[in-house]
Design a protein around this motif. Structure first.
Motif, mmCIF file in Angstrom:
data_model
loop_
_atom_site.group_PDB
_atom_site.id
_atom_site.type_symbol
_atom_site.label_atom_id
_atom_site.label_comp_id
_atom_site.label_asym_id
_atom_site.label_seq_id
_atom_site.Cartn_x
_atom_site.Cartn_y
_atom_site.Cartn_z
ATOM 1 N N LEU A 1 0.679 -1.160 -0.070
ATOM 2 C CA LEU A 1 0.086 -0.076 0.114
ATOM 3 C C LEU A 1 0.791 1.384 -0.011
ATOM 4 O O LEU A 1 1.964 1.566 0.627
ATOM 5 N N GLY A 2 0.336 2.344 -0.686
ATOM 6 C CA GLY A 2 1.034 3.541 -0.743
ATOM 7 C C GLY A 2 0.659 4.525 0.144
ATOM 8 O O GLY A 2 -0.222 3.840 1.240
ATOM 9 N N LEU A 3 0.894 5.839 -0.078
ATOM 10 C CA LEU A 3 0.253 6.792 1.126
ATOM 11 C C LEU A 3 -1.110 7.279 0.615
ATOM 12 O O LEU A 3 -0.989 7.766 -0.341
ATOM 13 N N LEU A 4 -1.987 7.585 1.824
ATOM 14 C CA LEU A 4 -3.055 8.152 1.726
ATOM 15 C C LEU A 4 -2.973 9.640 1.640
ATOM 16 O O LEU A 4 -3.638 10.489 0.763
ATOM 17 N N LEU A 5 -2.066 10.247 2.241
ATOM 18 C CA LEU A 5 -1.715 11.524 2.562
ATOM 19 C C LEU A 5 -0.297 12.167 2.238
ATOM 20 O O LEU A 5 0.510 12.227 3.339
ATOM 21 N N PRO A 6 -0.045 12.197 0.918
ATOM 22 C CA PRO A 6 1.492 12.125 0.703
ATOM 23 C C PRO A 6 1.963 13.488 0.934
ATOM 24 O O PRO A 6 3.292 13.529 1.150
ATOM 25 N N GLY A 7 1.159 14.433 1.254
ATOM 26 C CA GLY A 7 1.984 15.635 1.669
ATOM 27 C C GLY A 7 1.798 15.944 3.281
ATOM 28 O O GLY A 7 2.416 16.949 3.602
ATOM 29 N N VAL A 8 1.847 14.798 3.843
ATOM 30 C CA VAL A 8 1.905 14.712 5.227
ATOM 31 C C VAL A 8 3.133 14.148 5.804
ATOM 32 O O VAL A 8 3.597 12.978 5.426
ATOM 33 N N SER A 9 4.055 14.724 6.456
ATOM 34 C CA SER A 9 5.176 14.081 6.917
ATOM 35 C C SER A 9 4.997 13.308 8.106
ATOM 36 O O SER A 9 4.493 13.689 9.113
ATOM 37 N N PRO A 10 5.543 12.160 8.282
ATOM 38 C CA PRO A 10 5.400 11.223 9.206
ATOM 39 C C PRO A 10 5.549 11.822 10.646
ATOM 40 O O PRO A 10 5.121 11.804 11.645
ATOM 41 N N ASP A 11 6.735 12.724 10.676
ATOM 42 C CA ASP A 11 7.220 13.579 12.130
ATOM 43 C C ASP A 11 6.145 14.354 12.544
ATOM 44 O O ASP A 11 6.223 14.786 13.465
ATOM 45 N N LEU B 1 -0.811 3.445 5.582
ATOM 46 C CA LEU B 1 -1.049 4.480 4.635
ATOM 47 C C LEU B 1 -0.697 5.775 5.079
ATOM 48 O O LEU B 1 -0.636 6.772 4.297
ATOM 49 N N LEU B 2 -0.237 5.902 6.319
ATOM 50 C CA LEU B 2 0.307 7.118 6.634
ATOM 51 C C LEU B 2 1.572 7.092 6.825
ATOM 52 O O LEU B 2 2.467 8.061 7.219
ATOM 53 N N GLY B 3 2.315 5.965 6.760
ATOM 54 C CA GLY B 3 3.744 5.869 6.639
ATOM 55 C C GLY B 3 4.424 5.786 8.183
ATOM 56 O O GLY B 3 5.388 6.006 8.414
ATOM 57 N N VAL B 4 3.430 5.669 9.293
ATOM 58 C CA VAL B 4 3.928 5.626 10.694
ATOM 59 C C VAL B 4 3.184 4.672 11.500
ATOM 60 O O VAL B 4 2.140 4.446 11.026
ATOM 61 N N ASP B 5 4.026 3.894 12.192
ATOM 62 C CA ASP B 5 2.940 2.970 13.272
ATOM 63 C C ASP B 5 1.945 3.741 14.175
ATOM 64 O O ASP B 5 2.551 4.431 14.997
#
Length: 975
Positions: free
Chosen positions: A359-369, A537-541
């Motif tokens: 799966l890719g990112l749902l919100l690609p403009g959001v940094s996981p940090d 989907l958010l790139g973070v646990d």
């Protein structure tokens, strides 16, 4: 399609044979006479005859059924009776002419007649509730039956039978013709088609053997275990015996259990696990088990409708109709795949986890940090006090967190305290199967995988090949049916410009599946297979860690000494409390009806603030000079009678009673102490010595030191003298002990007792008892100790001290538990002369008893009790609750008596109101059932047959009603 003979038999009414005609048959052909009673059946006529020395069942069926089928049933019963580990089964009895099966004409129509032995025992049909051991026993018995029939063979096993689940689809479609409600008919047909689609491709892989095919709550008999729970040990009615799918036998049993399930399909899992342990099923059989249960439910409801159409007076069918509708509703309440996962997990097998790594990112403009995780479980620092109960609290906290970082996210797999439901008998849906994302409105989302846009109500769904993304709060840019590639714009977060919006995301592994946003904790593992975490989907646990209850309990057992027991065999992990409620780590709320320590309620903010303020300033021991110890001692003295003006502060009730004994010895100059049987005073060497309750110490009556002299318990309910007029007899029972001491010239040190019989369940002492005993003790120079640790300090409602009810003033008062509201705090209140007598033995010191924090706790508890009128609440709510409990005694014979007053009540259970035989095992089972309904309760008394009801004094009338309602439900439905 089923053959014509089978379809014809589905339309047959019961044989038209009256009880009088059955009696004539029994007399003429079996030489039996006695009382006749008709037993229920769908298509046979069954009559039970009681000859006085034995009971039998006369079975009458139509000649449309092949005789070889009846012969197979008789042979199977004989086969099973020869197996040493088989359940009890009926045995065929031949007629006077030696024949097992007779062909008789009655009323111009010929029937087939058999006689079987009658199995004593209780069927399970009318029991609304079945405990887990009973459910498991039914599954295990079905398995043993299948194992023992595996080597049985008979030509009558090959038959056309409407209940044979191999023919479920065609039979159901035929039966549905009798269903006049088109909407109901279409619904049943749709469910049946879905189940058959699951079963049909796997049918050739299912084992076939002789099966009973009707091990249901109607067709089993049980014997009570020691707690009066029914444990099945016999099976009747072999009318559906057939060569069929082995797993169908278990499916029939599980379907029958669903009307006992209180709406929860997972209720069957102990039966599945127990069956599998005895007769292991293949993975294919486990896979089709739930679809077969659903198919059975369809057949049941369709058959009932048809049978009522042709035999509207059949009371047996009428009586079962509601059960069968409930079976159907529960069987269709969850997706087929959910139960497949649950069944596999129950027997220790795992189903493959869904593949979502690509799966890719749902919100690609959001940094996981930039993502801030918001915790909403019971450990959350954001849910202080009772904020968890405030409407909209989740959104409010999300928006507050988002203002700090720009985006805030809730955790998947979290048991949210904000979803709990106080005073609820059902397990709340607290397990989050989704994530909420708070971020600026208008923020753009992209397709995290290639898929097609679908709509389900307010949900936008992106359907990929193996996964579906459900979104709520998204202004989708595309119409339903539109195909998207990965990374293509999907839509924007709804909301007004310049404000935050809420986007809810959830994954589903099946087409057409709309998972709930929250699941019950007991269903969480299975649901998480169908609705896995969308964290990727958010790139973070963003997943909450699972509870470690089993690991923590194991650690406790490894290092925490065994004599320090915990409540319950499988205790919930309690980590939080508020007022009269406690919360476990799954977000389940329990009504606390046992915690007399938490006088003012759990988590009282005023008490927490007072402790914080004092501890941040000073906490030391009472040998230092500080004001609050003087203030608290002064206040305690004011609560006591005028002549008791001197206070010792200690750590616990045990320490208070131990010190009281030392004071009595020092003041009297004697060692001998009187105490009451069935009494409990603590765990120290001294307080244990005068404790005689065998519930707390089974060796109590044989290990007392020689200075302890227990006397007859003035138990006005089950003692040798009963009722309020027993005072003189109980006083007289003490005199031989006193006379014996006098005769030996030994002095008496004193007498210790609870002023209300607390450990026995709040039984009041007979009127005037303490007046006479205190007089006898004081006449011999002894000191009178009133143990108020459990019953005093406002808990009785009508009195602050228990001794007030007796109209006496003791020489020493001991108190603890409630005075510290959970903080280690106790007190001994006495006269200056008695206190000074101890000084010849040296000074006294208690590390935490008189510390600044302990004193502040004690002062604050008293302030709260006064300001919130908790003693008055104990009186009013306690009286109300007692009246409700006494009303249960009018309905349920197991209720022997309701003891006590205020919020110290004892509900005593007995098996017989005349003999007062204690219902010990039943009481333990009742407590377990109450826990399942959300009530914490434990037994007390020497026989462990009394519910000791001593909740926080803030108990509300609503919670009192909840407790009484739950108890009534348990007594009515079973435990």
């Amino acid at each position: 399609m089923p053959d014509d003979a089978l379809l014809h038999r589905t339309q047959l009414p019961r044989p038209d044979v009256t009880a009088e005609e059955a009696a004539a048959i029994l007399d003429s052909f079996y030489d039996l006479r006695g009382d006749i009673k008709e037993l229920g059946s769908q298509q046979d006529r069954n009559y039970r005859i009681d000859t006085g020395s034995a009971r039998y069942v006369l079975k009458i069926c139509r000649v449309d059924y092949a005789t070889v089928e009846l012969e197979a049933q008789n042979a199977a019963m004989r086969h099973l009776s020869a197996k040493p580990d088989s359940p009890r089964v009926p045995q065929p009895f031949p007629a006077s002419n030696g024949e097992d099966i007779l062909f008789l004409a009655v009323g111009g129509e010929e029937y087939q007649v058999r006689l079987l032995s009658y199995l004593d025992g209780e069927p399970l049909t009318r029991r609304k509730y079945l405990a887990e051991p009973s459910v498991a026993a039914l599954g295990a018995m079905t398995a043993r039956l299948s194992v023992n029939l595996a080597d049985f063979d008979h030509p009558g096993l090959e038959r056309d039978l409407q209940w044979d689940l191999r023919r479920a689809g065609p039979v159901a479609l035929h039966l549905l013709q009798a269903v006049t409600d088109q909407q109901a008919r279409d619904r049943i047909a749709k469910v049946m088609v879905a189940a058959v689609r699951r079963i049909q491709p796997l049918g050739d892989l299912l084992r076939i053997q002789p099966i009973h095919h009707d091990v249901t709550d109607d067709n089993v008999v049980s014997r009570p275990d020691v707690s009066s729970r029914p444990i099945v040990d016999g099976v009747i009615d072999f009318g559906d015996l057939v060569n069929g799918w082995l797993v169908a036998d278990l499916a029939v049993t599980c379907a029958a259990l669903l009307h006992h399930a209180d709406g929860d399909p997972f209720f069957i899992l102990p039966a599945v696990k127990a069956y599998h342990a005895v007769n292991p099923l293949t993975e294919t059989e486990l896979k089709v088990l739930w679809p077969l249960i659903v198919a059975r439910a369809c057949i049941l409801i369709a058959s009932t409708e048809q049978q009522l159409a042709i035999d509207p007076d059949n009371e047996y069918v009428i009586g079962n109709a509601a059960h069968e509708r409930e079976i159907f509703e529960v069987a269709t309440s969850v997706p087929l795949t959910l139960m497949e996962h649950a069944i596999f997990e129950a027997v220790g097998l795992e189903t493959p986890a869904p593949e979502i790594s690509s799966l890719g990112l749902l919100l690609p403009g959001v940094s996981p940090d930039a993502i801030r995780l918001l915790e909403l479980d019971l450990f959350s620092p954001h849910l202080s006090q009772d904020t968890w109960s405030r409407p909209g609290i989740e959104l409010k906290l999300l928006e507050s967190a988002a203002r700090e970082t720009g985006i805030a996210v809730t955790r998947y797999g979290e048991y949210r305290l904000s979803e709990t439901i106080p005073d609820s008998a059902s397990e709340p849906q607290t397990y989050a199967l989704h994530m909420d994302i708070c971020l600026p409105a208008g923020f753009q989302a992209a397709a995290p995988f290639a898929g097609r846009v679908e709509r389900y109500g307010e949900r936008t769904v992106l359907a990929g090949d193996s996964i579906r993304l459900h979104l709520l709060g998204l202004d989708c840019l595309h119409e339903a049916g539109m195909a998207l590639t990965e990374g293509e714009p999907l839509g924007t977060v709804e909301g007004s410009s310049g404000h935050f919006g809420l986007l809810r995301i959830q994954l589903a592994t099946e087409a057409g599946l709309v998972p709930p946003f929250f699941a019950r904790p007991s269903h969480a593992s299975a649901w998480s297979r169908l609705s896995p975490s969308p964290s990727r989907l958010l790139g973070v646990d963003c997943d909450a860690p699972p509870p470690r209850s089993a690991e923590i309990l194991s650690r406790r057992e490894s290092h925490f000494a065994k004599p320090q027991k915990n409540y319950y065999t499988r205790p919930p992990q309690i980590e939080r409390g508020w007022k009269q409620h406690m919360f476990d780590v799954t977000g389940r709320t329990y009504l606390d009806m046992v915690n007399n320590v938490a006088t003012v309620g759990h988590g009282h903010p005023r008490l927490a603030e007072a402790v914080y303020q004092q501890w941040s300033m000073l906490n030391t021991n009472s040998r230092f000079h500080y004001e609050v110890v003087a203030a608290f001692s002064e206040r305690l003295a004011r609560l006591a009678p005028d002549n008791l003006d001197t206070v010792f502060l200690v750590n616990s009730g045990s320490e208070a009673n131990d010190l009281a004994l030392r004071l009595a010895w020092a003041a009297s100059g004697a060692r001998n102490m009187l105490c009451l049987l069935e009494g409990y005073h603590g765990w120290t060497v001294g307080s244990d010595a005068v404790s005689t309750s065998i519930a707390d110490n089974p060796q109590a009556l044989t290990t007392r030191p020689d200075w302890v002299h227990p006397v007859m318990a003035p138990n006005t309910y089950r003692g040798p003298y009963r009722g309020p007029n027993s005072t003189a007899d109980y006083v007289a029972a003490v005199r031989p002990t006193l006379d014996a001491l006098d005769a030996k010239g030994e002095k008496l040190g004193g007498f210790i007792c609870e002023t209300v019989y607390g450990n026995a369940g709040g039984i009041a002492l007979p009127p005037g008892y303490l007046q006479e005993i205190y007089a006898e003790v004081r006449r011999r120079g002894g000191i009178c100790i009133a143990d108020e640790v459990q019953v005093g300090y406002g808990r009785l409602g009508h009195y602050f001290w228990g001794f007030d009810q007796q109209g006496v003033v003791p020489d020493i008062i001991t108190v603890a538990k409630g005075m510290g509201a959970g903080h280690p705090l106790g007190a001994v209140i006495t006269s200056r002369a008695i206190a000074d007598a101890l000084e010849k033995e040296g000074y006294f010191f208690s590390s935490a008893g008189g510390s600044p924090v302990s004193c502040v706790v004690g002062m604050t508890v008293l302030d709260i009790m006064t300001d919130e009128e908790l003693q008055e609440n104990a009186r009013d709510t306690g009286d109300y609750l007692k009246a409700r409990l006494e009303a249960l005694g009018q309905r349920f014979p197991i209720v022997g008596a309701v003891h006590g007053m205020g919020l110290y009540l004892g509900l005593e259970f007995v098996r017989d109101r005349q003999t007062l035989q204690p219902a010990t095992e039943e009481t333990a089972a009742i407590c377990d059932r109450l826990l399942a309904l959300g009530v914490i309760m434990q037994p007390t008394g020497d026989h462990l047959n009394v519910l000791k009801i001593k909740p926080p004094l803030c108990l509300t009338r609503e919670s009192a009603d909840f407790f009484a309602d739950c108890l009534a439900r348990v007594l009515e439905e079973g435990w």
